[in-house]
Scaffold this motif. Structure first.
Motif, PDB file in Angstrom:
ATOM      1  N   GLU A 271       0.869  -1.162   0.119  1.00 17.38           N
ATOM      2  CA  GLU A 271      -0.014  -0.097  -0.020  1.00 17.38           C
ATOM      3  C   GLU A 271       0.923   1.379  -0.054  1.00 17.38           C
ATOM      4  N   ARG A 272       1.853   1.133   0.786  1.00 17.65           N
ATOM      5  CA  ARG A 272       3.099   2.442   0.836  1.00 17.65           C
ATOM      6  C   ARG A 272       3.770   2.537  -0.573  1.00 17.65           C
ATOM      7  N   SER A 273       3.964   1.500  -1.200  1.00 20.67           N
ATOM      8  CA  SER A 273       4.632   1.358  -2.473  1.00 20.67           C
ATOM      9  C   SER A 273       3.544   2.119  -3.476  1.00 20.67           C
ATOM     10  N   VAL A 274       2.393   1.670  -3.551  1.00 21.32           N
ATOM     11  CA  VAL A 274       1.327   2.239  -4.463  1.00 21.32           C
ATOM     12  C   VAL A 274       1.011   3.750  -4.285  1.00 21.32           C
ATOM     13  N   ARG A 275       0.993   3.901  -3.099  1.00 16.61           N
ATOM     14  CA  ARG A 275       0.748   5.526  -2.484  1.00 16.61           C
ATOM     15  C   ARG A 275       1.747   6.302  -3.173  1.00 16.61           C
ATOM     16  N   ALA A 276       3.272   5.714  -2.656  1.00 17.03           N
ATOM     17  CA  ALA A 276       4.241   6.580  -3.382  1.00 17.03           C
ATOM     18  C   ALA A 276       4.410   6.656  -4.974  1.00 17.03           C
ATOM     19  N   ILE A 277       3.822   5.552  -5.550  1.00 11.84           N
ATOM     20  CA  ILE A 277       3.921   5.918  -6.907  1.00 11.84           C
ATOM     21  C   ILE A 277       2.846   6.869  -7.524  1.00 11.84           C
ATOM     22  N   LEU A 278       1.529   6.699  -6.939  1.00  7.56           N
ATOM     23  CA  LEU A 278       0.505   7.448  -7.197  1.00  7.56           C
ATOM     24  C   LEU A 278       1.046   9.056  -6.923  1.00  7.56           C
ATOM     25  N   GLU A 279       1.456   9.410  -5.784  1.00 10.34           N
ATOM     26  CA  GLU A 279       2.036  10.553  -5.419  1.00 10.34           C
ATOM     27  C   GLU A 279       2.917  11.204  -6.502  1.00 10.34           C
ATOM     28  N   ALA A 280       3.900  10.424  -6.935  1.00 16.22           N
ATOM     29  CA  ALA A 280       5.025  10.714  -7.609  1.00 16.22           C
ATOM     30  C   ALA A 280       4.372  10.987  -9.021  1.00 16.22           C
TER      31      ALA A 280
ATOM     32  N   ARG B 255       2.935  14.256  -9.032  1.00 17.53           N
ATOM     33  CA  ARG B 255       3.929  15.351  -9.383  1.00 17.53           C
ATOM     34  C   ARG B 255       4.562  15.441 -10.512  1.00 17.53           C
ATOM     35  N   VAL B 256       4.794  14.323 -10.965  1.00 15.18           N
ATOM     36  CA  VAL B 256       5.617  14.174 -12.406  1.00 15.18           C
ATOM     37  C   VAL B 256       4.751  14.455 -13.463  1.00 15.18           C
ATOM     38  N   LEU B 257       3.447  14.204 -13.475  1.00 11.25           N
ATOM     39  CA  LEU B 257       2.514  14.189 -14.553  1.00 11.25           C
ATOM     40  C   LEU B 257       1.968  15.685 -14.794  1.00 11.25           C
ATOM     41  N   ALA B 258       1.914  16.165 -13.372  1.00 11.13           N
ATOM     42  CA  ALA B 258       1.408  17.638 -13.646  1.00 11.13           C
ATOM     43  C   ALA B 258       2.321  18.559 -14.321  1.00 11.13           C
ATOM     44  N   VAL B 259       3.879  18.303 -14.257  1.00 14.16           N
ATOM     45  CA  VAL B 259       4.735  18.910 -15.063  1.00 14.16           C
ATOM     46  C   VAL B 259       4.691  18.680 -16.453  1.00 14.16           C
ATOM     47  N   ASP B 260       4.745  17.238 -16.716  1.00 11.42           N
ATOM     48  CA  ASP B 260       4.936  16.598 -18.007  1.00 11.42           C
ATOM     49  C   ASP B 260       3.939  15.331 -18.329  1.00 11.42           C
ATOM     50  N   PRO B 261       2.444  15.848 -18.877  1.00 13.48           N
ATOM     51  CA  PRO B 261       1.664  14.666 -19.097  1.00 13.48           C
ATOM     52  C   PRO B 261       2.273  13.299 -19.912  1.00 13.48           C
ATOM     53  N   SER B 262       3.267  13.898 -20.617  1.00 10.47           N
ATOM     54  CA  SER B 262       3.659  12.693 -21.371  1.00 10.47           C
ATOM     55  C   SER B 262       4.881  11.769 -20.624  1.00 10.47           C
ATOM     56  N   ALA B 263       5.099  12.160 -19.412  1.00  9.25           N
ATOM     57  CA  ALA B 263       6.237  11.495 -18.762  1.00  9.25           C
ATOM     58  C   ALA B 263       5.948   9.785 -18.767  1.00  9.25           C
TER      59      ALA B 263
ATOM     60  N   ALA C 215       8.543   5.940 -12.032  1.00  4.84           N
ATOM     61  CA  ALA C 215       9.350   5.054 -10.835  1.00  4.84           C
ATOM     62  C   ALA C 215      10.470   5.840 -10.136  1.00  4.84           C
ATOM     63  N   ALA C 216      11.389   6.646 -10.943  1.00  4.61           N
ATOM     64  CA  ALA C 216      12.482   7.394 -10.443  1.00  4.61           C
ATOM     65  C   ALA C 216      12.009   8.368  -9.287  1.00  4.61           C
ATOM     66  N   ALA C 217      10.925   9.163  -9.789  1.00  8.30           N
ATOM     67  CA  ALA C 217      10.484  10.137  -8.678  1.00  8.30           C
ATOM     68  C   ALA C 217       9.807   9.148  -7.493  1.00  8.30           C
ATOM     69  N   ALA C 218       9.256   8.195  -7.798  1.00  3.45           N
ATOM     70  CA  ALA C 218       8.881   7.425  -6.566  1.00  3.45           C
ATOM     71  C   ALA C 218       9.705   6.638  -5.776  1.00  3.45           C
ATOM     72  N   GLY C 219      11.030   6.489  -6.088  1.00  2.00           N
ATOM     73  CA  GLY C 219      11.939   5.865  -5.458  1.00  2.00           C
ATOM     74  C   GLY C 219      11.796   4.355  -5.679  1.00  2.00           C
ATOM     75  N   VAL C 220      11.186   4.083  -6.576  1.00  2.14           N
ATOM     76  CA  VAL C 220      11.114   2.620  -6.802  1.00  2.14           C
ATOM     77  C   VAL C 220      11.518   1.980  -8.144  1.00  2.14           C
ATOM     78  N   ALA C 221      11.769   0.635  -8.515  1.00  2.49           N
ATOM     79  CA  ALA C 221      12.325   0.433  -9.763  1.00  2.49           C
ATOM     80  C   ALA C 221      10.876   0.216 -10.622  1.00  2.49           C
ATOM     81  N   ARG C 222      11.246   0.218 -11.858  1.00  3.12           N
ATOM     82  CA  ARG C 222      10.343   0.405 -12.848  1.00  3.12           C
ATOM     83  C   ARG C 222       9.410  -0.907 -12.704  1.00  3.12           C
ATOM     84  N   THR C 223      10.192  -1.966 -12.531  1.00  2.68           N
ATOM     85  CA  THR C 223       9.316  -3.420 -12.326  1.00  2.68           C
ATOM     86  C   THR C 223       8.267  -3.180 -11.150  1.00  2.68           C
ATOM     87  N   THR C 224       8.562  -2.255 -10.226  1.00 10.42           N
ATOM     88  CA  THR C 224       7.623  -2.339  -9.260  1.00 10.42           C
ATOM     89  C   THR C 224       6.272  -1.698  -9.806  1.00 10.42           C
TER      90      THR C 224
END
Length: 193
Positions: free
Chosen positions: A14-23, A26-34, A40-49
Motif C-alpha cells: 500500500e505504501r508503495s502504491v501510494r508513493a507511486i501515485l503521489e509521484a 507530481r511528475v505528470l502535472a509537469v509533463d503529462p507525457s512522462a 518510478a524514479a520520482a517514486a524511488g521504486v524500480a520500474r518493475t515495481t
C-alpha cells in the motif's frame, strides 16, 4: 484500484502504491507525457515495481484518478455535510476541497471515464453539493427561488478560479480563500446591509 491485485495489499505494498501515485501526480502535472520510468524514479521504486502494481500506463492513470476522487470524497465528508450547520459545512468543505484539488490538480483534471469508480465518486460529490445547498436554502442562506444547479456551477467556478490563483492571492491560506468563495457565493458583489 484498477490494475492492481483484487486481494487487499500488504501495508508495504500500500505504501508503495501510494508513493507511486503521489509521484505520478507530481511528475505528470509537469509533463503529462512522462514515462513510467520517470514516475518510478520520482517514486524511488524500480520500474518493475510499477509494472507489478499496474498492468499498463492507463491502469496507473485510472488508479490515480480514482485515488484522487476518493480523497475528494473524504474532504467533503470531513466537512460534515449532513450534520454541521450549513454555513460551517460549506466553509469546511470548501477549504478541504481547495487543499485536495491543489495537491491533486493533474488527477482531478482528468476526465473520468463513464462507468468508472472515479466518475461515480464525482457524481456522488455533485449530489452531496446539491444536498448542502438545499440545507443552506432551508436555513435561508440562499433564496428559496434560486436554481441550485446554477448555484452549484457558480460555486465550482469560484473554486476553479481560486485554484488557478492570482498574484494578489499569493500566500493566502485555504481558510481565507474558502471564506472569499462562500462570501461571494452567498452575497455576490452587492452592498452589505
Amino acid at each position: 484500484m484498477s490494475g492492481t491485485a483484487e486481494r487487499p495489499l500488504r501495508a508495504d505494498a500500500e505504501r508503495s502504491v501510494r508513493a507511486i501515485l503521489e509521484a505520478a501526480e507530481r511528475v505528470l502535472a509537469v509533463d503529462p507525457s512522462a514515462s513510467m520510468e520517470q514516475i518510478a524514479a520520482a517514486a524511488g521504486v524500480a520500474r518493475t515495481t510499477i509494472h507489478r502494481r499496474f498492468a499498463h500506463r492507463q491502469a496507473m492513470i485510472d488508479a490515480l484518478a480514482t485515488s484522487a476522487a476518493r480523497q475528494l470524497v473524504q474532504a467533503v465528508d470531513d466537512g460534515r455535510p449532513d450534520t454541521a450547520p450549513p454555513l460551517v459545512a460549506l466553509h469546511r468543505i470548501t477549504a478541504n476541497v481547495l487543499e485536495v484539488k491543489s495537491a491533486w490538480a493533474f488527477a482531478l483534471g482528468l476526465p473520468a471515464d463513464p462507468g468508472s469508480e472515479a466518475a461515480a465518486l464525482h457524481q456522488a460529490i455533485a449530489r452531496q453539493c446539491i444536498a448542502v445547498l438545499e440545507r443552506a436554502r432551508a436555513d435561508k442562506l440562499i433564496d428559496e427561488a434560486a436554481d441550485l444547479q446554477w448555484i452549484q456551477r457558480v460555486y465550482y467556478a469560484l473554486l476553479g478560479e481560486s485554484l488557478r490563483g492570482h498574484p494578489d492571492d499569493a500566500g493566502l491560506d485555504t481558510d481565507t480563500l474558502a471564506a472569499r468563495i462562500i462570501e461571494t457565493l452567498l452575497h455576490g458583489a452587492g452592498p452589505r446591509a
